[in-house]
Each structure stands twice: as C-alpha cells, then as structure tokens.
Design a protein around this motif. Structure first.
Motif, PDB file in Angstrom:
ATOM      1  N   GLU A 277       0.830  -1.207   0.000  1.00  0.00           N
ATOM      2  CA  GLU A 277       0.000   0.000   0.000  1.00  0.00           C
ATOM      3  C   GLU A 277       0.867   1.262   0.000  1.00  0.00           C
ATOM      4  OE1 GLU A 277      -3.778   2.032   0.166  1.00  0.00           O
ATOM      5  OE2 GLU A 277      -3.114   0.018  -0.402  1.00  0.00           O
ATOM      6  N   LEU A 278       1.937   1.270   0.789  1.00  0.00           N
ATOM      7  CA  LEU A 278       2.816   2.441   0.822  1.00  0.00           C
ATOM      8  C   LEU A 278       3.547   2.615  -0.509  1.00  0.00           C
ATOM      9  CD1 LEU A 278       4.313   2.193   4.432  1.00  0.00           C
ATOM     10  CD2 LEU A 278       2.463   3.660   3.616  1.00  0.00           C
ATOM     11  N   HIS A 279       3.858   1.504  -1.173  1.00  0.00           N
ATOM     12  CA  HIS A 279       4.458   1.597  -2.515  1.00  0.00           C
ATOM     13  C   HIS A 279       3.491   2.260  -3.489  1.00  0.00           C
ATOM     14  CE1 HIS A 279       5.590   0.476  -6.562  1.00  0.00           C
ATOM     15  NE2 HIS A 279       4.528  -0.302  -6.645  1.00  0.00           N
ATOM     16  N   GLU A 280       2.229   1.856  -3.447  1.00  0.00           N
ATOM     17  CA  GLU A 280       1.257   2.416  -4.385  1.00  0.00           C
ATOM     18  C   GLU A 280       1.017   3.897  -4.121  1.00  0.00           C
ATOM     19  OE1 GLU A 280      -2.315   0.230  -4.942  1.00  0.00           O
ATOM     20  OE2 GLU A 280      -1.314  -1.715  -5.013  1.00  0.00           O
ATOM     21  N   ARG A 281       1.120   4.310  -2.855  1.00  0.00           N
ATOM     22  CA  ARG A 281       0.874   5.719  -2.519  1.00  0.00           C
ATOM     23  C   ARG A 281       2.090   6.602  -2.791  1.00  0.00           C
ATOM     24  NH1 ARG A 281      -4.518   6.112  -2.559  1.00  0.00           N
ATOM     25  NH2 ARG A 281      -5.491   4.634  -1.117  1.00  0.00           N
ATOM     26  N   ASN A 282       3.283   6.018  -2.742  1.00  0.00           N
ATOM     27  CA  ASN A 282       4.496   6.827  -2.887  1.00  0.00           C
ATOM     28  C   ASN A 282       5.279   6.527  -4.159  1.00  0.00           C
ATOM     29  OD1 ASN A 282       4.694   8.280  -0.153  1.00  0.00           O
ATOM     30  ND2 ASN A 282       4.423   6.155   0.473  1.00  0.00           N
ATOM     31  N   GLY A 283       4.918   5.444  -4.858  1.00  0.00           N
ATOM     32  CA  GLY A 283       5.689   5.048  -6.033  1.00  0.00           C
ATOM     33  C   GLY A 283       4.945   5.283  -7.327  1.00  0.00           C
ATOM     34  N   ASP A 284       5.140   4.353  -8.263  1.00  0.00           N
ATOM     35  CA  ASP A 284       4.537   4.514  -9.581  1.00  0.00           C
ATOM     36  C   ASP A 284       3.104   4.004  -9.645  1.00  0.00           C
ATOM     37  OD1 ASP A 284       4.890   1.779  -9.473  1.00  0.00           O
ATOM     38  OD2 ASP A 284       6.580   1.753 -10.863  1.00  0.00           O
ATOM     39  N   GLY A 285       2.603   3.501  -8.503  1.00  0.00           N
ATOM     40  CA  GLY A 285       1.219   3.047  -8.465  1.00  0.00           C
ATOM     41  C   GLY A 285       1.001   1.671  -9.037  1.00  0.00           C
ATOM     42  N   LYS A 286       2.049   1.040  -9.571  1.00  0.00           N
ATOM     43  CA  LYS A 286       1.915  -0.285 -10.164  1.00  0.00           C
ATOM     44  C   LYS A 286       2.174  -1.349  -9.114  1.00  0.00           C
ATOM     45  CE  LYS A 286       3.513   1.252 -14.723  1.00  0.00           C
ATOM     46  NZ  LYS A 286       4.544   1.056 -15.772  1.00  0.00           N
ATOM     47  N   LYS A 287       1.337  -2.359  -9.110  1.00  0.00           N
ATOM     48  CA  LYS A 287       1.517  -3.458  -8.178  1.00  0.00           C
ATOM     49  C   LYS A 287       2.655  -4.345  -8.665  1.00  0.00           C
ATOM     50  CE  LYS A 287      -0.875  -7.307  -5.963  1.00  0.00           C
ATOM     51  NZ  LYS A 287      -2.153  -8.046  -5.838  1.00  0.00           N
ATOM     52  N   PRO A 288       3.642  -4.637  -7.802  1.00  0.00           N
ATOM     53  CA  PRO A 288       4.744  -5.504  -8.229  1.00  0.00           C
ATOM     54  C   PRO A 288       4.229  -6.883  -8.636  1.00  0.00           C
ATOM     55  CG  PRO A 288       5.247  -4.409  -6.149  1.00  0.00           C
ATOM     56  CD  PRO A 288       3.808  -4.153  -6.434  1.00  0.00           C
ATOM     57  N   GLU A 289       4.574  -7.311  -9.825  1.00  0.00           N
ATOM     58  CA  GLU A 289       4.122  -8.610 -10.311  1.00  0.00           C
ATOM     59  C   GLU A 289       5.075  -9.701  -9.849  1.00  0.00           C
ATOM     60  OE1 GLU A 289       3.698  -8.463 -14.488  1.00  0.00           O
ATOM     61  OE2 GLU A 289       2.242  -6.813 -14.485  1.00  0.00           O
ATOM     62  N   HIS A 290       4.480 -10.821  -9.437  1.00  0.00           N
ATOM     63  CA  HIS A 290       5.293 -11.942  -8.966  1.00  0.00           C
ATOM     64  C   HIS A 290       6.150 -12.482 -10.111  1.00  0.00           C
ATOM     65  CE1 HIS A 290       6.460 -15.391  -6.576  1.00  0.00           C
ATOM     66  NE2 HIS A 290       6.125 -16.176  -7.582  1.00  0.00           N
ATOM     67  N   SER A 292       8.589 -10.880 -11.578  1.00  0.00           N
ATOM     68  CA  SER A 292       9.100  -9.851 -12.483  1.00  0.00           C
ATOM     69  C   SER A 292      10.242  -9.093 -11.825  1.00  0.00           C
ATOM     70  CB  SER A 292       7.986  -8.866 -12.857  1.00  0.00           C
ATOM     71  OG  SER A 292       7.615  -8.083 -11.734  1.00  0.00           O
ATOM     72  N   GLU A 293      11.045  -8.440 -12.661  1.00  0.00           N
ATOM     73  CA  GLU A 293      12.148  -7.617 -12.155  1.00  0.00           C
ATOM     74  C   GLU A 293      11.670  -6.175 -12.033  1.00  0.00           C
ATOM     75  OE1 GLU A 293      16.902  -6.837 -13.070  1.00  0.00           O
ATOM     76  OE2 GLU A 293      15.678  -7.995 -14.462  1.00  0.00           O
ATOM     77  N   HIS A 294      10.563  -6.013 -11.314  1.00  0.00           N
ATOM     78  CA  HIS A 294       9.949  -4.689 -11.176  1.00  0.00           C
ATOM     79  C   HIS A 294      10.852  -3.784 -10.343  1.00  0.00           C
ATOM     80  CE1 HIS A 294       6.609  -1.820 -10.902  1.00  0.00           C
ATOM     81  NE2 HIS A 294       6.985  -1.638  -9.654  1.00  0.00           N
ATOM     82  N   SER A 295      11.040  -2.571 -10.789  1.00  0.00           N
ATOM     83  CA  SER A 295      11.857  -1.612 -10.045  1.00  0.00           C
ATOM     84  C   SER A 295      11.094  -0.306  -9.918  1.00  0.00           C
ATOM     85  CB  SER A 295      13.200  -1.374 -10.741  1.00  0.00           C
ATOM     86  OG  SER A 295      12.989  -0.863 -12.041  1.00  0.00           O
ATOM     87  N   CYS A 296      11.362   0.407  -8.838  1.00  0.00           N
ATOM     88  CA  CYS A 296      10.650   1.650  -8.558  1.00  0.00           C
ATOM     89  C   CYS A 296      11.548   2.489  -7.661  1.00  0.00           C
ATOM     90  CB  CYS A 296       9.310   1.338  -7.885  1.00  0.00           C
ATOM     91  SG  CYS A 296       8.359   2.790  -7.391  1.00  0.00           S
ATOM     92  N   THR A 297      11.353   3.794  -7.692  1.00  0.00           N
ATOM     93  CA  THR A 297      12.185   4.686  -6.878  1.00  0.00           C
ATOM     94  C   THR A 297      11.509   5.070  -5.575  1.00  0.00           C
ATOM     95  OG1 THR A 297      11.281   6.611  -8.053  1.00  0.00           O
ATOM     96  CG2 THR A 297      13.323   5.643  -8.907  1.00  0.00           C
ATOM     97  N   CYS A 298      10.382   4.436  -5.245  1.00  0.00           N
ATOM     98  CA  CYS A 298       9.671   4.801  -4.012  1.00  0.00           C
ATOM     99  C   CYS A 298      10.469   4.351  -2.793  1.00  0.00           C
ATOM    100  CB  CYS A 298       8.270   4.193  -3.990  1.00  0.00           C
ATOM    101  SG  CYS A 298       8.235   2.426  -3.627  1.00  0.00           S
ATOM    102  N   VAL A 299      10.104   4.883  -1.628  1.00  0.00           N
ATOM    103  CA  VAL A 299      10.850   4.607  -0.403  1.00  0.00           C
ATOM    104  C   VAL A 299      10.783   3.131  -0.020  1.00  0.00           C
ATOM    105  CG1 VAL A 299       8.878   5.175   1.096  1.00  0.00           C
ATOM    106  CG2 VAL A 299      11.212   5.370   1.981  1.00  0.00           C
ATOM    107  N   ILE A 300       9.679   2.458  -0.330  1.00  0.00           N
ATOM    108  CA  ILE A 300       9.555   1.040   0.010  1.00  0.00           C
ATOM    109  C   ILE A 300      10.526   0.203  -0.817  1.00  0.00           C
ATOM    110  CG2 ILE A 300       8.000  -0.943  -0.013  1.00  0.00           C
ATOM    111  CD1 ILE A 300       7.483   1.023   2.250  1.00  0.00           C
ATOM    112  N   HIS A 301      10.602   0.471  -2.125  1.00  0.00           N
ATOM    113  CA  HIS A 301      11.543  -0.271  -2.964  1.00  0.00           C
ATOM    114  C   HIS A 301      12.987   0.045  -2.586  1.00  0.00           C
ATOM    115  CE1 HIS A 301       8.287  -1.625  -5.556  1.00  0.00           C
ATOM    116  NE2 HIS A 301       9.166  -2.367  -6.205  1.00  0.00           N
ATOM    117  N   GLN A 302      13.262   1.302  -2.303  1.00  0.00           N
ATOM    118  CA  GLN A 302      14.622   1.683  -1.934  1.00  0.00           C
ATOM    119  C   GLN A 302      15.023   1.113  -0.578  1.00  0.00           C
ATOM    120  OE1 GLN A 302      16.696   3.302  -4.105  1.00  0.00           O
ATOM    121  NE2 GLN A 302      14.956   2.984  -5.472  1.00  0.00           N
ATOM    122  N   THR A 303      14.043   0.738   0.232  1.00  0.00           N
ATOM    123  CA  THR A 303      14.331   0.218   1.571  1.00  0.00           C
ATOM    124  C   THR A 303      14.365  -1.302   1.602  1.00  0.00           C
ATOM    125  OG1 THR A 303      13.282   2.149   2.598  1.00  0.00           O
ATOM    126  CG2 THR A 303      13.578   0.203   3.982  1.00  0.00           C
TER     127      THR A 303
END
Length: 517
Positions: A277-290, A292-303
């Motif tokens: 939920e925090l990824h969707e609110r702070n990132g690109d809004g895309k749900k990480p697909e199982h 996949s090599e999904h990457s995002c610059t949001c704080v959750i991905h960076q953490t």
C-alpha cells in the motif's frame, strides 16, 4: 577506631497542611482515610514520600523506572511505574491495587481506587519544593558558595559530560501502541517501521506531503501522522493508531478484508500489505508482479526490495538460463530442515538450527527439477540454483513458523523450533558475487575482498516474535535504538538485553546494511 554504626532516623512528626478556603484538605477520600489512621501513619507516609521524591529527582531516571518481576528479574520500562507510599517498593501497573502509589516520572500521587492522579496539598507542597529548590526545607535562601561557586570542576569537560543527560525519549520515538482488539500483529510491524532509519528520514523530511495528498483515506498520510506523533511529541505514553486502522477498515481491497476483524492475524501478511500500500501511494502506483524484475524509486523499494537470480542448467546440453525477479523478503523453511537435521543427528548428534543453515538450504544448495530446454527443444532434467543478485538496504527475513498440515484433519500448526540468529550477518555467501569473495575462484586483492564483504554486512535492527498458540498467541517486537535494545509489548516499552533478544524465537527479522546502521 571503627566508626559507630548508625541507625536510620525516625520519621519526624509532620502536620497535615491546614485547610484553605476553596481547596480540599486531602487529595481524595481514600487519602483522607489513610491519614486518618493516626499521626504515625502520616509520619511514615510522608517519610516514604520524601524518599520517593529523592529517588525520582536526585537519581538517574532509570532507577524509578526499574521494577522486579516475581522471580526478582529487574525490568526497566518507559511507561509509568508506581512507587509505594507505605513501603520501599517499585510496582508495575498490574500490582498497584495493593499499595498507595506515586507516579515514577513526576512524583504525583496516584490513587488506584479513584483510578486517577490526585492533588493532595500536603504532598504536593513537598513535591514543588523538591522541584524548585532541590530540598524540602522552607528556607529557600541559598548559600553564597552554592550560587557563586568558581569550582574549576564545573568547567571541566569530563564533569559536564558526566552530568549532562541524553536527548529526551521522544527524540528516539520510544513509545508504545495500544492494542485495539487483537491488533498486536499491526503494532509490531508499525514499531519496526518507526525504528527503520530510512522510513523515519523519509517521513520526517516531508517525503510524503500529507497537506498536498488528494487520496482519500491515504495510508501513507496515516503513517506520516504516526511518525510525527512519535518523533515530534513530548510524551512516552501509549499511542492509538486509529488512522492506520481506519485506512484498512475503509479500504475496498479484498486483501485487507481480514484485517478489519478482531481475530488474530499474521504479522508477515500485514507487513506485505502495508509495504504494498505504501508503494502504491508513494511510487509509480503499479503493483509488483510476482516473478518480475519490477523496479521503482519509491521509499519502500529503496528500503526493502532486492533481486533474486535463478540459474537453471540443463543436465543434457549444459545450457544455462537466468531469470531475475524482485523480492520484498526472504522466506526460509524451518520444519523440513529441522526434520532433516534430526534424522542426521540420530547417529552423530543433532546440530543446532541456525539462520545461516536456513539460508544455506535456500541459496547455497541446488535442486533437481524438470525443465523445458530451448536448446534441446524438449523437457530435460536440470539443476536450479537461486542466489541473491542485488541486496536491499533493509533485509527482511521470515522464518516459516506456521505450516499447513494436510491429512485426515487439515490444520495449521506452529513450528516452535528455536533458530539461532546473529547480531551481525554476512550475506556475501548467498549472493552471485560470492566467487569474488575470499577463497572464491574469482577472488582478487585483499582490499577488494574486504570492500565486497563490507558491502554485504548487515546489523540486526528489529525482531518480531510470536508467543503462544497459533490461534490465541500474541506478538511482541524488539527494536534497536542506537546501541540499546527495547522490547515493545503493545503499549509497554521496556529495556532489553542482547541475550534476551538473541534468545527469542524469531518469526520476522529485519537487518539493515551496515553502511546505513
């Protein structure tokens, strides 16, 4: 010549403060009954009250905040203890109905029968004198030497350092969270997030600007409020995470449907839901697909997010296929490994189960599998090996404590096997760079090997523990603040030792990369 032994002085005769028009003579009817037992009771109570005030205001704060359990084990807490007005005892909240009490942080009288702090003129005057002048004497005249001392010690840096207190507790976010009805699984994850320096810095530096957010019932806005409450307030009392709860209650997502009940839930699932939920609110809004090599610059991905690499080798043509996917946490099996160790130990003695053994099972050993080889254009037997391609800043590890047993009566069971885990964890052996490490086939200079090891070294940050049975258990967490560990049990916060933390039966482990610790 030996000194003559001294005996404690007897309590002096003390008069109860004369009544003043418009002011009560006693704090409450129960204090009146206590003081009405006679002059000896008044003398003893006030004598003990002065001792209590000296303990609170003249000694380090840890002294009045430390009590003893029934087995005489000392426990230090940030929430109030209560010091007995009639005997030299420091009490925990569950024992206060047996004594007259004084709140351990400010010295105010607490009546357990009224269930409230009470104002007693006689005792309050003593407390104010102690705070204002440091003494109980009515003579406030200070000695000239005390006020205008030129003692060189007072200019000595060592003297200043030893008499300077550390920052207040609020600066470290040390505060409990009330259980709102089987919400301990939420409390432990929130505490782990609150003491995560990357998330703390993000929210305290306006990483998510609640004032500009237009999302209704935004969970990230609720998290922002929690961080502000914990690090901007001046209280260590318990906090009710109402905004977090309401965000889940109002959410239309099916994944959150179970979280609105008052039944016991899984802390690991809540961690995943909250991170998503925090990824969707702070990132690109895309749900990480199982997968996949999904990457995002949001704080959750960076953490929390890292990358796994799966390498499959065909046993016929030896063709190699690589697949990379993102991961939020590492889930490690416990039960099967325990059985395997037990079977091997039947002859040679069973070894203790460690976190490193669990990691070895997943990221060192390879497994046989059937594989559609594109080179052979048919199904072949292959060997598959998984390693970590990219390590996250905060490594989240789940030890699978809950297993679903299939049989005549399908049921979920808890795996209580102890797993030893370290305060420092080297993850280099589980990465695809281990060949370049010390002793590896591709190892180079000692300097580069040192830097490689250093880049994979983690320090333990927090531990989530499930105690009790699977359906009626309770969650607690240990979090490290600086070099000190604290145990968070809903609204109660207590000091914890390294041995206590390392002796816990961990369910979730959070390690932070050493360069950020």
């Amino acid at each position: 010549m030996s000194a003559r032994p001294t005996t404690p002085s007897s309590p002096k005769t003390v008069k109860v403060k004369e009544p003043v028009a418009g002011m009560p003579m006693f704090g409450c009817e129960h204090i009146e009954q206590l003081f009405g037992q006679g002059q000896e009771t008044i003398n003893t109570s006030i004598f003990h009250y002065k001792i209590i005030l000296r303990k609170i205001f003249d000694q380090p704060p840890i002294v009045p905040q430390t009590s003893k359990l029934s087995n005489d084990q000392p426990v230090t807490t940030l929430t109030p203890n209560y010091l007995c007005l009639q005997c030299p005892t420091t009490l925990r909240p569950e024992d206060i109905n047996k004594h007259g009490n004084v709140e351990s942080r400010c010295g105010v009288l607490y009546c357990h029968m009224c269930d409230d702090l009470v104002y007693d003129p006689t005792l309050e005057e003593l407390r104010l004198r102690k705070i204002g002048t440091g003494t109980f004497s009515t003579n406030r005249k200070r000695k000239h030497d005390e006020l205008f001392s030129t003692d060189a010690l007072k200019d000595d840096p060592r003297y200043i350092a030893s008499n300077t207190t550390l920052a207040s507790c609020r600066a470290s976010g040390l505060r409990g969270i009330y259980n709102a009805g089987a919400t301990c699984y939420q409390n432990v994850i929130l505490q782990s997030f609150l003491h995560n320096p990357l998330l703390r810095n993000f929210y305290l530096s306006d990483g998510h600007q609640s004032s500009l957010c237009e999302s209704p019932y935004c969970l990230s806005c609720a998290m922002d409020d929690v961080f502000q409450e914990f690090y901007g307030g001046d209280t260590t009392n318990g906090y009710t995470a109402a905004n977090i709860l309401s965000s889940f209650w109002i959410s239309e997502k099916k994944a959150f449907a179970n979280l609105v009940t008052t039944k016991e839930q899984d802390a690991h699932e809540f961690f995943q839901f909250l991170a998503e939920e925090l990824h969707e609110r702070n990132g690109d809004g895309k749900k990480p697909e199982h997968g996949s090599e999904h990457s995002c610059t949001c704080v959750i991905h960076q953490t929390f997010y890292g990358k796994l690499q799966s390498t499959t080798t065909c046993q016929q043509c030896y063709g190699v296929t690589h697949q990379v996917q993102s991961f939020l946490d590492l889930s490690l099996g416990v039960d099967n490994l325990r059985k395997s160790k037990k079977d091997k130990g039947a002859a040679g003695g069973a070894a203790k189960l460690t976190l490193q053994q669990c990691l070895d099972e997943e990221y060192i050993k390879s497994d046989k599998c059937e594989y559609r080889c594109h080179k052979c254009d048919t199904t072949r037997m292959a060997r598959r090996h998984t390693s970590i391609k990219s390590l996250p800043n905060v490594l989240s590890i789940q030890l699978k404590r809950f297993e679903y047993k299939q049989g005549r009566h399908d049921k979920a069971v808890k795996v209580d096997t102890p797993v030893e885990f370290p305060l420092q964890l080297n993850m280099l052996p589980y990465t695809n760079r281990r060949a370049a490490g010390p002793g590896g086939a591709g190892s180079s200079s000692s300097g580069s090997s040192y830097e490689l090891n250093r880049s994979c070294m983690y320090d333990l940050l927090s531990v989530v523990v499930h105690v009790g049975e699977i359906d009626t258990g309770h969650y607690v967490t240990y979090c490290r603040v600086g070099d000190q560990w604290f145990a968070f049990n809903d609204h109660r916060v207590e000091l914890a030792s390294n041995s206590e933390v390392l002796g816990a039966k961990a369910y979730l482990l959070f390690y932070i990369i050493r360069s950020l610790a």
